[in-house]
Motif scaffolding. Sequence first.
Motif, PDB file in Angstrom:
ATOM      1  N   ASN A 221     -74.270 -37.839 106.088  1.00  0.00           N
ATOM      2  CA  ASN A 221     -73.061 -38.492 106.599  1.00  0.00           C
ATOM      3  C   ASN A 221     -72.442 -39.425 105.549  1.00  0.00           C
ATOM      4  O   ASN A 221     -72.085 -40.568 105.831  1.00  0.00           O
ATOM      5  CB  ASN A 221     -73.381 -39.286 107.869  1.00  0.00           C
ATOM      6  CG  ASN A 221     -72.142 -39.695 108.637  1.00  0.00           C
ATOM      7  OD1 ASN A 221     -71.166 -38.949 108.696  1.00  0.00           O
ATOM      8  ND2 ASN A 221     -72.162 -40.888 109.215  1.00  0.00           N
ATOM      9  N   CYS A 222     -72.286 -38.920 104.335  1.00  0.00           N
ATOM     10  CA  CYS A 222     -71.720 -39.699 103.240  1.00  0.00           C
ATOM     11  C   CYS A 222     -70.317 -39.187 102.891  1.00  0.00           C
ATOM     12  O   CYS A 222     -69.938 -38.074 103.229  1.00  0.00           O
ATOM     13  CB  CYS A 222     -72.602 -39.601 101.996  1.00  0.00           C
ATOM     14  SG  CYS A 222     -74.207 -40.418 102.166  1.00  0.00           S
ATOM     15  N   THR A 223     -69.545 -40.012 102.186  1.00  0.00           N
ATOM     16  CA  THR A 223     -68.282 -39.595 101.594  1.00  0.00           C
ATOM     17  C   THR A 223     -68.395 -39.724 100.084  1.00  0.00           C
ATOM     18  O   THR A 223     -69.138 -40.566  99.565  1.00  0.00           O
ATOM     19  CB  THR A 223     -67.094 -40.433 102.103  1.00  0.00           C
ATOM     20  OG1 THR A 223     -67.275 -41.791 101.711  1.00  0.00           O
ATOM     21  CG2 THR A 223     -66.969 -40.338 103.608  1.00  0.00           C
ATOM     22  N   MET A 224     -67.621 -38.872  99.370  1.00  0.00           N
ATOM     23  CA  MET A 224     -67.650 -38.864  97.913  1.00  0.00           C
ATOM     24  C   MET A 224     -66.215 -38.838  97.400  1.00  0.00           C
ATOM     25  O   MET A 224     -65.482 -37.870  97.631  1.00  0.00           O
ATOM     26  CB  MET A 224     -68.442 -37.670  97.392  1.00  0.00           C
ATOM     27  CG  MET A 224     -69.884 -37.636  97.866  1.00  0.00           C
ATOM     28  SD  MET A 224     -70.848 -36.231  97.246  1.00  0.00           S
ATOM     29  CE  MET A 224     -71.028 -36.651  95.510  1.00  0.00           C
ATOM     30  N   GLU A 225     -65.814 -39.908  96.710  1.00  0.00           N
ATOM     31  CA  GLU A 225     -64.452 -40.033  96.206  1.00  0.00           C
ATOM     32  C   GLU A 225     -64.471 -40.069  94.682  1.00  0.00           C
ATOM     33  O   GLU A 225     -65.259 -40.795  94.075  1.00  0.00           O
ATOM     34  CB  GLU A 225     -63.812 -41.313  96.747  1.00  0.00           C
ATOM     35  CG  GLU A 225     -62.373 -41.512  96.316  1.00  0.00           C
ATOM     36  CD  GLU A 225     -61.745 -42.761  96.905  1.00  0.00           C
ATOM     37  OE1 GLU A 225     -60.623 -43.107  96.501  1.00  0.00           O
ATOM     38  OE2 GLU A 225     -62.401 -43.392  97.759  1.00  0.00           O
ATOM     39  N   ASN A 226     -63.588 -39.257  94.078  1.00  0.00           N
ATOM     40  CA  ASN A 226     -63.533 -39.158  92.612  1.00  0.00           C
ATOM     41  C   ASN A 226     -64.887 -38.786  92.023  1.00  0.00           C
ATOM     42  O   ASN A 226     -65.288 -39.285  90.962  1.00  0.00           O
ATOM     43  CB  ASN A 226     -63.028 -40.465  91.997  1.00  0.00           C
ATOM     44  CG  ASN A 226     -61.623 -40.821  92.456  1.00  0.00           C
ATOM     45  OD1 ASN A 226     -60.772 -39.939  92.602  1.00  0.00           O
ATOM     46  ND2 ASN A 226     -61.373 -42.099  92.700  1.00  0.00           N
ATOM     47  N   CYS A 227     -65.561 -37.902  92.716  1.00  0.00           N
ATOM     48  CA  CYS A 227     -66.894 -37.461  92.301  1.00  0.00           C
ATOM     49  C   CYS A 227     -66.795 -36.032  91.767  1.00  0.00           C
ATOM     50  O   CYS A 227     -66.847 -35.059  92.533  1.00  0.00           O
ATOM     51  CB  CYS A 227     -67.868 -37.528  93.469  1.00  0.00           C
ATOM     52  SG  CYS A 227     -68.262 -39.204  94.028  1.00  0.00           S
TER      53      CYS A 227
END
Length: 281
Positions: A221-227
Amino acid sequence: MEYLNLSMDEERALYAVCGVTVKNCRFDGPADGESALKESRDIKVLNSYFNLRYPFWHVTNGEVSNCELTLNCRAAFWYDRNIVINNCIMNGIKALRECEDVTIKDSTAKSEEFIWKCHNMNIENLTVEESEYPFFEVDTAKISGLKLKGKYSFQYCRNVEIRDSVLDTKDAFWHTKDLTVRDSVIKGEYLGWYSENLTLINCKISGTQPLCYCSNLVLVNCTMENCDLSFERSSVQAEINGKIDSIKNPISGKIEADGIGDIIIEESIVNPANTKIILRG
């Protein structure tokens, strides 16, 4: 015995005291003394000011509350056992090293090489304003309410739990083993390389090339931004809300996300059949 309202600058001013309270005192002055409370036991130090080096070395059973340790107060806590640091300002380089059974609460620090090689730590509501290589080789710690800005954090740590924290730090969690982060924000490049059993739950992750060369990596349940270029050469189980910019050469496992910008699989390097990539929708 109590030491009240004193100003001391001599070397080893209160060396090896036992069963004492030190209150409203200043350790400062032209004599440039050091090691004020070295080898002390069963002490309480309250509302005091430290501007000299090495005040708390080899202390056993100590409480330090409502104190300020300046930039000149380098290497403040070394080789201590059963020490409580409460509502303190720690601004000297190398503030803690090789301590055991440490509690830190409601404190701030601006300290290069902050907390090295310490064992069995309990940290609540700590702000680290600036540091390089903080939390190096920490073994067994529970951390909550940490606000950290730095570089190369938590390298070579073991058995660490972090929750409700904001970590703004590049190269965090390298070579860690059995580390879990919950309900936190993690900002920084090259997160978690060469880690083993790294688990991230309900976390917001941002920064280039995260989570590469990991063994048994878990994201829930994570988010990944600019990854971008995520999970290279990692064995991974990941449930991602939202989009991942790109994935490169994961070794094995399952990656599930709402969107993935690019999937880079080089069959000369990894077997694509070993990793299941699922796009929701």
